[in-house]
Design a protein around this motif. Sequence first.
Motif, PDB file in Angstrom:
ATOM      1  N   CYS A 171     -21.025  -2.951  -9.987  1.00  0.00           N
ATOM      2  CA  CYS A 171     -20.425  -3.651 -11.124  1.00  0.00           C
ATOM      3  C   CYS A 171     -20.738  -2.927 -12.433  1.00  0.00           C
ATOM      4  O   CYS A 171     -21.889  -2.577 -12.690  1.00  0.00           O
ATOM      5  N   GLY A 172     -19.717  -2.706 -13.238  1.00  0.00           N
ATOM      6  CA  GLY A 172     -19.897  -2.028 -14.521  1.00  0.00           C
ATOM      7  C   GLY A 172     -19.568  -0.543 -14.486  1.00  0.00           C
ATOM      8  O   GLY A 172     -19.371   0.063 -15.537  1.00  0.00           O
ATOM      9  N   ASP A 173     -19.504   0.052 -13.290  1.00  0.00           N
ATOM     10  CA  ASP A 173     -19.128   1.473 -13.192  1.00  0.00           C
ATOM     11  C   ASP A 173     -17.687   1.670 -13.669  1.00  0.00           C
ATOM     12  O   ASP A 173     -16.829   0.822 -13.458  1.00  0.00           O
ATOM     13  N   ARG A 174     -17.467   2.831 -14.274  1.00  0.00           N
ATOM     14  CA  ARG A 174     -16.095   3.211 -14.627  1.00  0.00           C
ATOM     15  C   ARG A 174     -15.532   4.102 -13.533  1.00  0.00           C
ATOM     16  O   ARG A 174     -16.200   5.038 -13.092  1.00  0.00           O
ATOM     17  N   VAL A 175     -14.316   3.845 -13.105  1.00  0.00           N
ATOM     18  CA  VAL A 175     -13.670   4.697 -12.105  1.00  0.00           C
ATOM     19  C   VAL A 175     -12.346   5.174 -12.666  1.00  0.00           C
ATOM     20  O   VAL A 175     -11.823   4.609 -13.635  1.00  0.00           O
ATOM     21  N   GLU A 176     -11.812   6.248 -12.056  1.00  0.00           N
ATOM     22  CA  GLU A 176     -10.525   6.772 -12.495  1.00  0.00           C
ATOM     23  C   GLU A 176      -9.524   6.687 -11.344  1.00  0.00           C
ATOM     24  O   GLU A 176      -9.841   7.060 -10.215  1.00  0.00           O
ATOM     25  N   GLU A 235       0.842  -1.210   0.000  1.00  0.00           N
ATOM     26  CA  GLU A 235       0.000   0.000   0.000  1.00  0.00           C
ATOM     27  C   GLU A 235       0.876   1.259   0.000  1.00  0.00           C
ATOM     28  O   GLU A 235       0.508   2.304   0.560  1.00  0.00           O
ATOM     29  N   ALA A 236       2.052   1.158  -0.635  1.00  0.00           N
ATOM     30  CA  ALA A 236       3.033   2.247  -0.620  1.00  0.00           C
ATOM     31  C   ALA A 236       2.498   3.484  -1.332  1.00  0.00           C
ATOM     32  O   ALA A 236       2.522   4.581  -0.778  1.00  0.00           O
ATOM     33  N   ILE A 237       2.058   3.321  -2.563  1.00  0.00           N
ATOM     34  CA  ILE A 237       1.534   4.454  -3.318  1.00  0.00           C
ATOM     35  C   ILE A 237       0.002   4.359  -3.271  1.00  0.00           C
ATOM     36  O   ILE A 237      -0.581   3.347  -3.652  1.00  0.00           O
ATOM     37  N   ARG A 238      -0.608   5.450  -2.770  1.00  0.00           N
ATOM     38  CA  ARG A 238      -2.064   5.442  -2.567  1.00  0.00           C
ATOM     39  C   ARG A 238      -2.704   6.401  -3.568  1.00  0.00           C
ATOM     40  O   ARG A 238      -2.699   7.612  -3.376  1.00  0.00           O
ATOM     41  N   TYR A 239      -3.216   5.823  -4.652  1.00  0.00           N
ATOM     42  CA  TYR A 239      -3.808   6.629  -5.712  1.00  0.00           C
ATOM     43  C   TYR A 239      -5.149   7.210  -5.263  1.00  0.00           C
ATOM     44  O   TYR A 239      -5.895   6.572  -4.517  1.00  0.00           O
ATOM     45  N   ARG A 240      -5.461   8.383  -5.786  1.00  0.00           N
ATOM     46  CA  ARG A 240      -6.776   8.970  -5.575  1.00  0.00           C
ATOM     47  C   ARG A 240      -7.721   8.339  -6.590  1.00  0.00           C
ATOM     48  O   ARG A 240      -7.371   8.147  -7.754  1.00  0.00           O
ATOM     49  N   ILE A 241      -8.908   7.985  -6.120  1.00  0.00           N
ATOM     50  CA  ILE A 241      -9.871   7.287  -6.985  1.00  0.00           C
ATOM     51  C   ILE A 241     -11.160   8.098  -7.054  1.00  0.00           C
ATOM     52  O   ILE A 241     -11.677   8.542  -6.021  1.00  0.00           O
ATOM     53  N   THR A 242     -11.669   8.298  -8.251  1.00  0.00           N
ATOM     54  CA  THR A 242     -12.966   8.958  -8.405  1.00  0.00           C
ATOM     55  C   THR A 242     -13.946   8.018  -9.100  1.00  0.00           C
ATOM     56  O   THR A 242     -13.535   7.098  -9.819  1.00  0.00           O
ATOM     57  N   THR A 243     -15.227   8.251  -8.845  1.00  0.00           N
ATOM     58  CA  THR A 243     -16.277   7.366  -9.347  1.00  0.00           C
ATOM     59  C   THR A 243     -17.444   8.207  -9.861  1.00  0.00           C
ATOM     60  O   THR A 243     -17.510   9.411  -9.585  1.00  0.00           O
ATOM     61  N   PRO A 244     -18.377   7.585 -10.570  1.00  0.00           N
ATOM     62  CA  PRO A 244     -19.539   8.347 -11.057  1.00  0.00           C
ATOM     63  C   PRO A 244     -20.480   8.757  -9.923  1.00  0.00           C
ATOM     64  O   PRO A 244     -21.406   9.530 -10.154  1.00  0.00           O
ATOM     65  N   HIS A 245     -20.281   8.226  -8.735  1.00  0.00           N
ATOM     66  CA  HIS A 245     -21.211   8.476  -7.624  1.00  0.00           C
ATOM     67  C   HIS A 245     -20.626   9.420  -6.582  1.00  0.00           C
ATOM     68  O   HIS A 245     -21.149   9.499  -5.459  1.00  0.00           O
ATOM     69  N   ASP A 246     -19.542  10.108  -6.916  1.00  0.00           N
ATOM     70  CA  ASP A 246     -18.890  10.963  -5.915  1.00  0.00           C
ATOM     71  C   ASP A 246     -19.851  12.040  -5.431  1.00  0.00           C
ATOM     72  O   ASP A 246     -20.615  12.613  -6.209  1.00  0.00           O
ATOM     73  N   GLY A 247     -19.805  12.285  -4.120  1.00  0.00           N
ATOM     74  CA  GLY A 247     -20.742  13.212  -3.501  1.00  0.00           C
ATOM     75  C   GLY A 247     -21.806  12.463  -2.704  1.00  0.00           C
ATOM     76  O   GLY A 247     -22.362  13.000  -1.748  1.00  0.00           O
ATOM     77  N   GLY A 248     -22.088  11.229  -3.067  1.00  0.00           N
ATOM     78  CA  GLY A 248     -23.054  10.421  -2.318  1.00  0.00           C
ATOM     79  C   GLY A 248     -22.422   9.831  -1.062  1.00  0.00           C
ATOM     80  O   GLY A 248     -21.225   9.986  -0.809  1.00  0.00           O
ATOM     81  N   THR A 249     -23.231   9.134  -0.268  1.00  0.00           N
ATOM     82  CA  THR A 249     -22.742   8.501   0.957  1.00  0.00           C
ATOM     83  C   THR A 249     -21.651   7.488   0.639  1.00  0.00           C
ATOM     84  O   THR A 249     -21.771   6.727  -0.323  1.00  0.00           O
TER      85      THR A 249
END
Lengths: 376, 376
Positions: free
Chosen positions: B344-349, B299-313
């Motif tokens: 399942c099927g969501d695209r994340v960055e 877990e050395a490099i911790r990437y930031r991850i975004t999703t289509p649902h950002d802002g929700g719980t």
Amino acid sequence: MTPKIARFLAEQQPATPCLVLDVDRVEGNFRALRDALPLAQIYYAVKANPAHPILERLVGLGSRFDAASFEEVEACLRAGARPEAVSFGNTIKKVSAIRRAFAAGVSMYAFDSVEELEKLAQHAPGSRVYCRILVENAGADWPLSRKFGTTVETARNLMLRAGELGLDPYGLSFHVGSQQTSTASYEAAIGRVAMLFTDLREAGVNLRMLNLGGGFPTRYRDEVPGIDAFGNAIMHAMTEAFGNALPEMVIEPGRFIVADAGVVSAEVVLVSRRSEEQPVRWVYLDIGRFGGLAETEGEAIRYRITTPHDGGTTGPVAIAGPTCDGADIMYERSNYRLPMALTCGDRVELHSTGAYVTTYASQAFNGFAPLAEHYI
Amino acid sequence: MTPKIARFLAEQQPATPCLVLDVDRVEGNFRALRDALPLAQIYYAVKANPAHPILERLVGLGSRFDAASFEEVEACLRAGARPEAVSFGNTIKKVSAIRRAFAAGVSMYAFDSVEELEKLAQHAPGSRVYCRILVENAGADWPLSRKFGTTVETARNLMLRAGELGLDPYGLSFHVGSQQTSTASYEAAIGRVAMLFTDLREAGVNLRMLNLGGGFPTRYRDEVPGIDAFGNAIMHAMTEAFGNALPEMVIEPGRFIVADAGVVSAEVVLVSRRSEEQPVRWVYLDIGRFGGLAETEGEAIRYRITTPHDGGTTGPVAIAGPTCDGADIMYERSNYRLPMALTCGDRVELHSTGAYVTTYASQAFNGFAPLAEHYI
């Protein structure tokens, strides 16, 4: 190293790093395992080494196949396997992969969650499904437990649900971890899942199959129990648990079938010392953790290494790969010793490297191409 | 994510997993680093990402190059670099690689042992050589120290020996570790090696170059100091140590130049729970540790991850790759949280994935092809 590999290395002097694998030894291992567990159906874990000559030989021997992806399903079919002989054993599958496997005729799928079960019901309707249960991995050099499997309680609900969804609740699976050196781990796991067979029968679901996973060990640097010890322990536990109403038994060996059939030939790039006072020499090879030896992470798998100077005086060494990455160290704490005469340009052999090496290799880290492969 | 990448992802919807990298951002990072350290000569660490469009852009900007292998030397020359602008910075080099680099016109080489020095004297006679010194890596998320570098005392003897062997004793180097977030580590290392400059001058060897390595950090999940902070700290330490007789300064940035120019687009393959009582969901992506995210080891490099649902719980998650390997887990202990709506099927960055991703990818583990690459 088999005589065929020794001859190939001596006569061909292939460019390093490379894997040389004796396909006859693959056949020998398959036969030994079949003899040790004659009641089990062998599904070769393709991920261990998906090379066509291996798959083709195993098809000829009547092996079945455990595929981790649709690409591995395709590799099996290309080698002549019937789709009914292929199990899609990854509990994590893209919808597109399920669809393509189902269209190709694959009818046996693993899962360990309701989400995956619902994907299977929708995209592989009517298929035989088996649920993976989380069991102890103590005794395994390459444990697997945190990522896969569910509890016995959840598995019970999921198998009931499988039937409701129109799937065929076929059986259960577990995995005791890879390079498992303790026969007791299989015995404990069998006892644990057998109770669920009984429980589900009372609930009206007749499971027919128990998948014992793989994990059977190969001899690396240290001795391991022979395959007959595992066969005996497993059959003893199966009879204890199921009496003479044994379910179909499935095993998914990968490492055991191919590891000791292969030898990596590598070149010593540098032998050096940190300073004059340090007795430990650093030996850098032209293959490392990112060139295929990924299982040396944490020094988990300790390969046996031979050199042209064996028999001479040895001294302590750390062994690392050729890249500029500080993590590309194979052995620093495992007390490896190599001959004092070892020097830059020497060829060395890493034994029992037929499994989990070729496909792990990074495509181009530091500019290095993946190791070459020779199947003989 | 740059607007160009966002547009490309929205319009093209490229198959996942893939890296999309904005070459303009590479140029911006190069310029920012040059502004922060105008006296330093930048040698881009090709291993971070050797893609042709990156090398070509950097050649146009006057960058020089730090190559880890002869294959990387070739990649630089193909992109238009002059051989005099390429340093062969790996301290572990095959004789054949030294010969080929020397024949191609490369005249600057790293080493950290007498054995490597003797190889260079024989196969790259007269070349400029610099010795890598082992320094503290505290503060680095991806430390490098155990494998490379020698003591100050040994370096002194080696630089004297370099002259005797007909090589040009050009300078010294150190590496404070990759993703180094502490400016103090550079200051300490500069002070340490500067004394050796003085010491060797008194012994009749005039070193002309100090190679400060790379290690400049990128913003991943957590904030890091800006590049100007490193520039200021380094120049302050250089002036303290060398007065106005500054040697040539070399830096070898890789991560800083390319990491935040790239975004990995991935698909969620499965979101599941171990059991109903467990709050942690397991999120499985179609890329994992063996698909390119090798730097998530430990877990050395911790990437930031975004999703289509950002802002929700959100809720706690473990994040893993798509293979059947139990080691293919990116984050289990780093307190990642993702939206409850993720499915399942969501695209994340995964952000800032332009460095140390593409070439690390295994060639075919579990049958999965390496991630696709788009340079825009």
